[in-house]
Write an enzyme that holds these catalytic residues in place. Sequence first.
Site, PDB file in Angstrom:
ATOM      1  N   LYS A   1       1.015  -1.124  -0.001  1.00  0.00           N
ATOM      2  CA  LYS A   1       0.166  -0.104   0.407  1.00  0.00           C
ATOM      3  C   LYS A   1       0.699   1.578  -0.064  1.00  0.00           C
ATOM      4  CE  LYS A   1      -1.571  -1.837   3.672  1.00  0.00           C
ATOM      5  NZ  LYS A   1      -1.631  -3.104   3.117  1.00  0.00           N
TER       6      LYS A   1
ATOM      7  N   GLU B   1      -5.171  -3.948  -6.864  1.00  0.00           N
ATOM      8  CA  GLU B   1      -6.684  -4.587  -6.112  1.00  0.00           C
ATOM      9  C   GLU B   1      -6.123  -5.452  -5.252  1.00  0.00           C
ATOM     10  OE1 GLU B   1     -10.055  -5.085  -5.515  1.00  0.00           O
ATOM     11  OE2 GLU B   1      -9.515  -5.856  -7.470  1.00  0.00           O
TER      12      GLU B   1
ATOM     13  N   LEU C   1      -9.517 -10.261  -1.969  1.00  0.00           N
ATOM     14  CA  LEU C   1     -11.223 -10.084  -2.498  1.00  0.00           C
ATOM     15  C   LEU C   1     -11.580  -8.743  -3.619  1.00  0.00           C
ATOM     16  CD1 LEU C   1     -11.679  -9.520   1.516  1.00  0.00           C
ATOM     17  CD2 LEU C   1     -12.959 -11.094  -0.445  1.00  0.00           C
TER      18      LEU C   1
ATOM     19  N   GLY D   1      -1.300 -14.783  15.179  1.00  0.00           N
ATOM     20  CA  GLY D   1      -0.205 -14.250  14.123  1.00  0.00           C
ATOM     21  C   GLY D   1      -1.129 -13.496  13.079  1.00  0.00           C
TER      22      GLY D   1
ATOM     23  N   GLU E   1       0.559  -7.751  13.451  1.00  0.00           N
ATOM     24  CA  GLU E   1       2.717  -7.321  12.976  1.00  0.00           C
ATOM     25  C   GLU E   1       2.938  -8.048  14.183  1.00  0.00           C
ATOM     26  OE1 GLU E   1       3.810  -6.593   9.964  1.00  0.00           O
ATOM     27  OE2 GLU E   1       1.790  -6.954   9.479  1.00  0.00           O
TER      28      GLU E   1
ATOM     29  N   ASP F   1      -2.539   1.101   8.635  1.00  0.00           N
ATOM     30  CA  ASP F   1      -3.183   0.199   7.577  1.00  0.00           C
ATOM     31  C   ASP F   1      -3.874   0.447   7.379  1.00  0.00           C
ATOM     32  OD1 ASP F   1      -1.831  -2.411   6.240  1.00  0.00           O
ATOM     33  OD2 ASP F   1      -3.803  -2.752   7.459  1.00  0.00           O
TER      34      ASP F   1
ATOM     35  N   LYS G   1      -6.164   1.583   3.232  1.00  0.00           N
ATOM     36  CA  LYS G   1      -6.671   1.188   2.807  1.00  0.00           C
ATOM     37  C   LYS G   1      -7.927   2.494   2.025  1.00  0.00           C
ATOM     38  CE  LYS G   1      -6.126  -3.507   3.851  1.00  0.00           C
ATOM     39  NZ  LYS G   1      -6.053  -4.666   5.550  1.00  0.00           N
TER      40      LYS G   1
ATOM     41  N   GLY H   1      -4.099 -13.271   4.485  1.00  0.00           N
ATOM     42  CA  GLY H   1      -3.339 -14.344   3.786  1.00  0.00           C
ATOM     43  C   GLY H   1      -2.458 -14.487   2.649  1.00  0.00           C
TER      44      GLY H   1
HETATM   45  N1  LIG Z   1       0.080 -10.876   4.391  1.00  0.00           N
HETATM   46  C1  LIG Z   1      -0.740 -10.570   3.528  1.00  0.00           C
HETATM   47  O1  LIG Z   1      -1.913 -11.413   3.818  1.00  0.00           O
HETATM   48  C2  LIG Z   1      -1.037  -8.871   2.615  1.00  0.00           C
HETATM   49  C3  LIG Z   1      -1.895  -9.323   2.861  1.00  0.00           C
HETATM   50  C4  LIG Z   1      -2.649  -7.877   1.735  1.00  0.00           C
HETATM   51  C5  LIG Z   1      -1.454  -6.913   1.139  1.00  0.00           C
HETATM   52  N2  LIG Z   1       0.197  -7.348   1.990  1.00  0.00           N
HETATM   53  C6  LIG Z   1       1.043  -6.192   1.578  1.00  0.00           C
HETATM   54  O2  LIG Z   1       1.966  -7.490   0.828  1.00  0.00           O
HETATM   55  C7  LIG Z   1       3.375  -6.868   1.016  1.00  0.00           C
HETATM   56  C8  LIG Z   1       4.213  -7.928   1.274  1.00  0.00           C
HETATM   57  O3  LIG Z   1       3.789  -8.612   2.740  1.00  0.00           O
HETATM   58  P1  LIG Z   1       3.964  -9.886   3.039  1.00  0.00           P
HETATM   59  O4  LIG Z   1       3.666 -10.180   4.364  1.00  0.00           O
HETATM   60  O5  LIG Z   1       5.054 -11.231   2.164  1.00  0.00           O
HETATM   61  O6  LIG Z   1       5.337  -9.448   4.215  1.00  0.00           O
HETATM   62  P2  LIG Z   1       7.170 -10.341   3.891  1.00  0.00           P
HETATM   63  O7  LIG Z   1       6.676 -11.573   4.354  1.00  0.00           O
HETATM   64  O8  LIG Z   1       7.747  -9.453   5.192  1.00  0.00           O
HETATM   65  O9  LIG Z   1       7.726 -10.232   2.604  1.00  0.00           O
HETATM   66  C9  LIG Z   1       8.534  -8.907   2.494  1.00  0.00           C
HETATM   67  C10 LIG Z   1       9.241  -8.899   1.331  1.00  0.00           C
HETATM   68  O10 LIG Z   1       9.176  -7.318   1.057  1.00  0.00           O
HETATM   69  C11 LIG Z   1      10.935  -7.322   0.824  1.00  0.00           C
HETATM   70  N3  LIG Z   1      11.571  -5.941   0.785  1.00  0.00           N
HETATM   71  C12 LIG Z   1      11.478  -5.361   2.217  1.00  0.00           C
HETATM   72  N4  LIG Z   1      12.111  -4.254   1.847  1.00  0.00           N
HETATM   73  C13 LIG Z   1      12.124  -4.215   0.601  1.00  0.00           C
HETATM   74  C14 LIG Z   1      13.287  -3.538  -0.548  1.00  0.00           C
HETATM   75  N5  LIG Z   1      13.545  -2.327   0.621  1.00  0.00           N
HETATM   76  N6  LIG Z   1      13.560  -3.953  -1.542  1.00  0.00           N
HETATM   77  C15 LIG Z   1      12.576  -4.660  -1.634  1.00  0.00           C
HETATM   78  N7  LIG Z   1      12.008  -5.940  -1.213  1.00  0.00           N
HETATM   79  C16 LIG Z   1      12.502  -5.640   0.078  1.00  0.00           C
HETATM   80  C17 LIG Z   1      11.783  -8.163   1.651  1.00  0.00           C
HETATM   81  O11 LIG Z   1      13.156  -8.801   1.255  1.00  0.00           O
HETATM   82  P3  LIG Z   1      13.703  -9.678   2.054  1.00  0.00           P
HETATM   83  O12 LIG Z   1      13.904 -10.919   1.924  1.00  0.00           O
HETATM   84  O13 LIG Z   1      14.861  -9.303   1.331  1.00  0.00           O
HETATM   85  O14 LIG Z   1      13.964  -8.905   3.682  1.00  0.00           O
HETATM   86  C18 LIG Z   1      10.490  -9.568   2.101  1.00  0.00           C
HETATM   87  O15 LIG Z   1      10.914 -10.788   0.599  1.00  0.00           O
HETATM   88  C19 LIG Z   1       3.289  -5.821   2.445  1.00  0.00           C
HETATM   89  O16 LIG Z   1       3.666  -4.479   1.934  1.00  0.00           O
HETATM   90  C20 LIG Z   1       1.864  -6.389   2.934  1.00  0.00           C
HETATM   91  O17 LIG Z   1       1.028  -4.541   3.619  1.00  0.00           O
HETATM   92  C21 LIG Z   1      -0.257  -8.318   2.403  1.00  0.00           C
END
Ligand SMILES: NC(=O)c1ccc[n+]([C@@H]2O[C@H](COP(=O)([O-])OP(=O)(O)OC[C@H]3O[C@@H](n4cnc5c(N)ncnc54)[C@H](OP(=O)(O)O)[C@@H]3O)[C@@H](O)[C@H]2O)c1
Length: 361
Positions: free
Chosen positions: A121, A149, A156, A207, A210, A221, A225, A340
């Site tokens: 976001k 999206e 969703l 879990g 955060e 957050d 949105k 998820g």
């Molecule tokens: N998880 C969900 O259910 C969900 C749902 C909707 C939206 N989102 C959004 O989707 C995004 C990812 O979520 P996630 O749960 O997958 O988070 P995550 O597991 O913490 O993964 C984040 C990834 O981003 C990488 N990263 C962080 N800073 C970076 C940078 N400066 N340049 C390049 N890569 C970078 C990290 O790389 P390293 O491995 O090198 O640390 C890691 O691989 C977030 O913005 C989150 O708000 C998540």
Amino acid sequence: MKRLALVQIGHGTVGGDVIRQVVAQRAQWQEAFDLDVRIAAVAGRHGVVLIEDGGELSEGDLLNACERRGMSATGPALTEVVPAVGNADAVILMDASAGESATDALVAALDAGAGAVLSNKAPMALPLSDPRAVTLWDHARSGERLKYEATCGAGLPVISTLQTLLNTGDDVIEITAAASGTFGAIFSSVARGVPFSIAVADAKAAGYTEPDPRDDLSGLDVARKALILSRTMGRRVDLDEIEVESLVPESLADVSIETFMAGLGISNAEIGAQAAKAISERASLKYVATVTPDGDIAVGLRAVPLSTVLGALQGPENIFSFRTRRYDAYPTVVSGPGAGAAVTAAGMIGDALNLARDMVK
Ligand SMILES: NC(=O)c1ccc[n+]([C@@H]2O[C@H](COP(=O)([O-])OP(=O)(O)OC[C@H]3O[C@@H](n4cnc5c(N)ncnc54)[C@H](OP(=O)(O)O)[C@@H]3O)[C@@H](O)[C@H]2O)c1
């Protein structure tokens, strides 16, 4: 066959699942859409790895390739990645990283004719005084090369529903949303009589939060949105114009996570009283985002009547209720899991396939 190359930024929970799903679905897309989709590069905090033959590698090989090279800068800078990806009719950057650091790369990619898909976001929430935000939103509004999206409600169909309502001439009266699974889980427990601090500790253990629950409880957050929904409606607003109710007590804002968790009981009496009052009024406490076309945009705790779909919602599910001129007495509603790995990754891939249809013809 047309060739679509994906540059995966972030290979954590969501990005890792994008890679897995692309590897698993690739043959189906070749057959169904005459489209060859491959992961052409993976970027993490430590650099970019180009994967020349990504499409032929398994997901394990792909992730191992990144690990083995330690994400060292064997590839170009992320802002230079589009011209470095060969053998493709279209390139799309998939931003599943966190924070604003991929913004320059997204803008450079759009300038170079590539597409962008975000679950992150932060770039879409930058202030509009930042010219990069204007570029991203210009591309988002035209819908041709930027889609987002998965930033609201994960997989969703929230943004696409809103865009369809607007594009077909409907007028939004009000959007109300329970857009945080974390708050949903916490306040479902509070409604059952669990003290707020215990509900937060349980959500953390399950879990849902955060690592530092203040990142959820601050409301930032949900505010992001609400901002993205508002801007999708054409409002030119910034985050600091949104009224945000933080549930982090001021005295616990700057202490360690352990001290915060241990001290959160100071909120129990007040939140417990609000929950009891809501129950006595046949309502339930929800952390709600409210967005209107020209009035206040606010996120915070509300007592929502149990007779509404929003008030009746239980657990971590999200709900987005669109009250419009055409859907007035009975708002149109999108609900389901709003987080998820699998659903969020699928939301991003759905966007990429939709973009590809326009980009590779
Ligand atoms: N998880 C969900 O259910 C969900 C749902 C909707 C939206 N989102 C959004 O989707 C995004 C990812 O979520 P996630 O749960 O997958 O988070 P995550 O597991 O913490 O993964 C984040 C990834 O981003 C990488 N990263 C962080 N800073 C970076 C940078 N400066 N340049 C390049 N890569 C970078 C990290 O790389 P390293 O491995 O090198 O640390 C890691 O691989 C977030 O913005 C989150 O708000 C998540």
